[in-house]
Design a protein around this motif. Structure first.
Motif, PDB file in Angstrom:
ATOM      1  N   ALA A 180      -2.692  13.547  -5.508  1.00 39.33           N
ATOM      2  CA  ALA A 180      -3.522  12.333  -5.739  1.00 39.33           C
ATOM      3  C   ALA A 180      -3.798  12.088  -7.282  1.00 39.33           C
ATOM      4  CB  ALA A 180      -4.482  11.966  -4.628  1.00 39.33           C
ATOM      5  N   ARG A 206      -0.369  11.542  -9.565  1.00 34.46           N
ATOM      6  CA  ARG A 206       0.369  10.415  -8.989  1.00 34.46           C
ATOM      7  C   ARG A 206       0.103   9.204  -9.779  1.00 34.46           C
ATOM      8  NH1 ARG A 206       3.859  10.464  -4.665  1.00 34.46           N
ATOM      9  NH2 ARG A 206       5.559   8.827  -5.164  1.00 34.46           N
ATOM     10  N   GLN A 207       1.071   8.623 -10.364  1.00 35.60           N
ATOM     11  CA  GLN A 207       0.942   7.271 -11.276  1.00 35.60           C
ATOM     12  C   GLN A 207       1.732   6.408 -10.714  1.00 35.60           C
ATOM     13  OE1 GLN A 207       1.633   8.888 -15.286  1.00 35.60           O
ATOM     14  NE2 GLN A 207      -0.605   8.030 -15.483  1.00 35.60           N
ATOM     15  N   TRP A 208       1.544   4.884 -10.980  1.00 36.04           N
ATOM     16  CA  TRP A 208       2.530   3.828 -10.758  1.00 36.04           C
ATOM     17  C   TRP A 208       3.720   4.144 -11.605  1.00 36.04           C
ATOM     18  CZ3 TRP A 208       2.035   1.124  -6.447  1.00 36.04           C
ATOM     19  CH2 TRP A 208       1.070   0.907  -5.704  1.00 36.04           C
ATOM     20  N   SER A 217       0.870  -1.212   0.103  1.00 33.80           N
ATOM     21  CA  SER A 217      -0.014  -0.056  -0.025  1.00 33.80           C
ATOM     22  C   SER A 217       1.005   1.282   0.038  1.00 33.80           C
ATOM     23  CB  SER A 217      -0.836  -0.129   1.275  1.00 33.80           C
ATOM     24  OG  SER A 217      -1.702  -1.213   1.229  1.00 33.80           O
ATOM     25  N   GLY A 240      -6.341   9.156  -3.073  1.00 31.07           N
ATOM     26  CA  GLY A 240      -5.179   8.937  -3.565  1.00 31.07           C
ATOM     27  C   GLY A 240      -4.218   7.855  -2.923  1.00 31.07           C
ATOM     28  N   PHE A 241      -5.082   6.906  -2.258  1.00 27.78           N
ATOM     29  CA  PHE A 241      -4.189   5.665  -1.600  1.00 27.78           C
ATOM     30  C   PHE A 241      -4.249   4.731  -2.383  1.00 27.78           C
ATOM     31  CE2 PHE A 241      -4.436   1.600   0.328  1.00 27.78           C
ATOM     32  CZ  PHE A 241      -3.634   1.617   1.542  1.00 27.78           C
ATOM     33  N   ARG A 242      -2.932   4.193  -2.873  1.00 31.55           N
ATOM     34  CA  ARG A 242      -2.769   3.377  -4.183  1.00 31.55           C
ATOM     35  C   ARG A 242      -2.304   1.815  -3.312  1.00 31.55           C
ATOM     36  NH1 ARG A 242       1.963   5.672  -7.439  1.00 31.55           N
ATOM     37  NH2 ARG A 242       2.683   5.775  -5.463  1.00 31.55           N
ATOM     38  N   TYR A 243      -2.801   0.840  -4.186  1.00 30.10           N
ATOM     39  CA  TYR A 243      -2.488  -0.369  -3.657  1.00 30.10           C
ATOM     40  C   TYR A 243      -2.071  -1.251  -4.711  1.00 30.10           C
ATOM     41  CZ  TYR A 243      -7.315  -1.320  -5.238  1.00 30.10           C
ATOM     42  OH  TYR A 243      -8.338  -1.413  -5.908  1.00 30.10           O
ATOM     43  N   GLU A 259     -10.217   7.042  -4.152  1.00 31.69           N
ATOM     44  CA  GLU A 259     -10.488   8.538  -4.398  1.00 31.69           C
ATOM     45  C   GLU A 259      -9.494   9.607  -3.540  1.00 31.69           C
ATOM     46  OE1 GLU A 259     -14.487   9.317  -3.832  1.00 31.69           O
ATOM     47  OE2 GLU A 259     -15.248   8.245  -5.598  1.00 31.69           O
ATOM     48  N   SER A 306      -6.340   2.271  -7.058  1.00 32.70           N
ATOM     49  CA  SER A 306      -6.286   3.232  -5.960  1.00 32.70           C
ATOM     50  C   SER A 306      -7.732   3.949  -5.421  1.00 32.70           C
ATOM     51  CB  SER A 306      -5.487   4.441  -6.712  1.00 32.70           C
ATOM     52  OG  SER A 306      -6.413   4.930  -7.978  1.00 32.70           O
ATOM     53  N   TRP A 353      -3.459  -3.779  -9.591  1.00 35.84           N
ATOM     54  CA  TRP A 353      -3.098  -2.688  -9.203  1.00 35.84           C
ATOM     55  C   TRP A 353      -4.445  -1.531  -8.937  1.00 35.84           C
ATOM     56  CZ3 TRP A 353       2.013  -1.609  -8.868  1.00 35.84           C
ATOM     57  CH2 TRP A 353       2.779  -2.779  -9.699  1.00 35.84           C
TER      58      TRP A 353
END
Length: 203
Positions: A28, A31-33, A20, A54-57, A52, A50, A48
């Motif tokens: 947010a 931001r990209q992987w 995470s 901005g938390f990505r996982y 809303e 994300s 992959w």
């Protein structure tokens, strides 16, 4: 994110790696992987996503540790984000995460992990680097309820750390002892070498 975790768990996957990443809300949307900006294709087994805020996982099934779940919570903040009068603050916040949070006051977090047979330094650990702070959890079993509770711990690390004055002083002493232990000729040489190689940079 929990929905994706549960899909893997119900499918009987032997193990799941959950990574995470928390990004600032201001960036947010942009931001990209890394792989989204590259022609290189990522592992097709990784999910992959994300939220809303901005938390990505990223979730990946693994077979090397049957029945276990390995989780990482990566906060994109490290020593490079500190001003001169904030030196060491990222590391200090990492320490305070284990000294009490909104849902796990001082001592409760340790008891929670102990009940699961998890130990600090092995199954539960963290580190701070130039550009990030990473919290590790190695869960003993692949269980939806346990994953949910571990995500709650990570949520507390994000915005629920308690900075009780007494605990702040305790952790300050712990960090000072860490610094004393590392105050060796070898560490001084490494620091001098780094300063020489990176002269003029924030590193």
């Amino acid at each position: 994110m929990l929905r994706n975790c549960r899909q893997f768990l119900r499918a009987g996957v032997c193990g799941v790696l959950l990574c995470s990443v928390l990004v600032s809300l201001a960036s947010a949307g942009a931001r990209q992987w890394p792989h989204e900006q590259s022609r290189l294709k990522p592992d097709s087994e990784i999910v992959w996503g994300s939220l809303e805020n901005g938390f990505r996982y990223a979730i990946k099934p693994v077979s090397s540790s049957p029945g276990r779940v390995s989780m990482r919570f990566v906060v994109s903040v490290g020593s490079l984000d500190e001003a001169t009068n904030e030196r060491g603050l990222s590391h200090f916040v990492e320490h305070m995460a284990f000294a009490g949070t909104r849902n796990y006051p001082k001592g409760e977090l340790g008891r929670f992990f102990q009940k699961l047979g998890m130990d600090y330094g092995g199954d539960v650990t963290a580190f701070t680097y130039h550009d990030r702070t990473v919290y590790h959890l190695e869960l003993p079993r692949n269980d939806v309820g346990l994953v949910d509770q571990s995500l709650e711990v990570f949520r507390d690390y994000a915005d629920g750390i308690l900075f009780e004055p007494s605990n702040v002083e305790v952790e300050r002493q712990v960090i000072l002892r860490e610094r004393q232990v590392r105050d060796s000729p070898q560490s001084k040489l490494s620091e001098l070498s780094l300063n020489l190689a990176m002269e003029g940079t924030l590193v």
